[in-house]
Design an enzyme around this catalytic site. Sequence first.
Site, short mmCIF file in Angstrom:
data_model
loop_
_atom_site.label_atom_id
_atom_site.label_comp_id
_atom_site.label_asym_id
_atom_site.label_seq_id
_atom_site.Cartn_x
_atom_site.Cartn_y
_atom_site.Cartn_z
CE1 TYR A 199 36.65 -16.10 35.28
CE2 TYR A 199 34.41 -16.11 36.14
CZ TYR A 199 35.32 -15.74 35.16
OH TYR A 199 34.89 -15.00 34.08
CB SER A 246 32.51 -12.45 35.76
OG SER A 246 31.49 -13.45 35.68
#
Length: 254
Positions: free
Chosen positions: A154, A141
């Site tokens: 995350y 990501s």
Amino acid sequence: MKGLKGKVALVTGAAGGMGRQICKRLVEEGCSVAMLDIDAKRLESLAAEFGKIDQVCHVAVDISDYDAVCRAVAGVEKAIGPIDILINNAGWDKFSNFLDTDEVLRQKVVSINLNGPINMFHAVLAGMAQRDGGRVVTIASDAGRVGSSGQAVYSACKGGVIALTKTLARELARRNILLNAVCPGPTDTAMLQDFMNQGPGGQKVHDAMKRAIPLKRLGQPEDIPGIVAFLASDDASFITGQVISVSGGLTMHG
Ligand SMILES: NC(=O)c1ccc[n+]([C@@H]2O[C@H](COP(=O)([O-])OP(=O)(O)OC[C@H]3O[C@@H](n4cnc5c(N)ncnc54)[C@H](O)[C@@H]3O)[C@@H](O)[C@H]2O)c1
């Protein structure tokens, strides 16, 4: 894409927004595809879309459970053959400011987004090393490259899988195993929709993200399979340890 026909690919998070599109593309390219996901119901419905073709199989598994992952990988290899291509795509997050998170949430995020890919790497790479060849594409990501408010743990996990990708690319180059990471920007899947459903704040951030993206739209799950298929193909046989953003220009790395 060159060299994908007849290859065996395993895709995690197959029943999700991006996973589903990646599976479809790899089947179109002539791969046999093992679809893994924790969500057995949505996995069944994806399998039903493919109908009864020998080219696909599916296994419901939690990637954070190493023993279950090893059993799933063994089952897949028995069903459709040794894995040539691993697509680490499964992921999960619940948007929250770091100081508002609790231990249970933090551990869950790490189990899925960091331990999950570690388990997959460990279970699949040994066979690839024995066979002297393989491709791995990990969906990381942009949060792991530039950070993302409300996604601290995350982001740390995604940064971790990028570092893992680079390290394993170095260690396993002599075994002809190539590993790369793809970093989506904000993409219109269940993950982002959950965030938007968190109230007016979610909608505001969503609109601001859209304005900030040079191409003026959110990513769609269909934006991802092209780069994944390319990195898994023979067209990318001199590319390893790289990180590529698919974010409409939101992040531009040198
Ligand atoms: N949507 C975004 O904006 C965005 C941005 C950057 C990166 N990503 C990453 O893209 C990947 C795909 O996400 P998506 O946007 O398609 O989300 P999604 O929620 O549609 O799909 C994720 C899939 O992973 C599965 N999964 C979750 N935990 C699992 C576990 N423990 N074991 C096995 N499967 C599990 C889910 O059941 C789901 O089907 C993820 O790695 C995510 O972190 C998403």
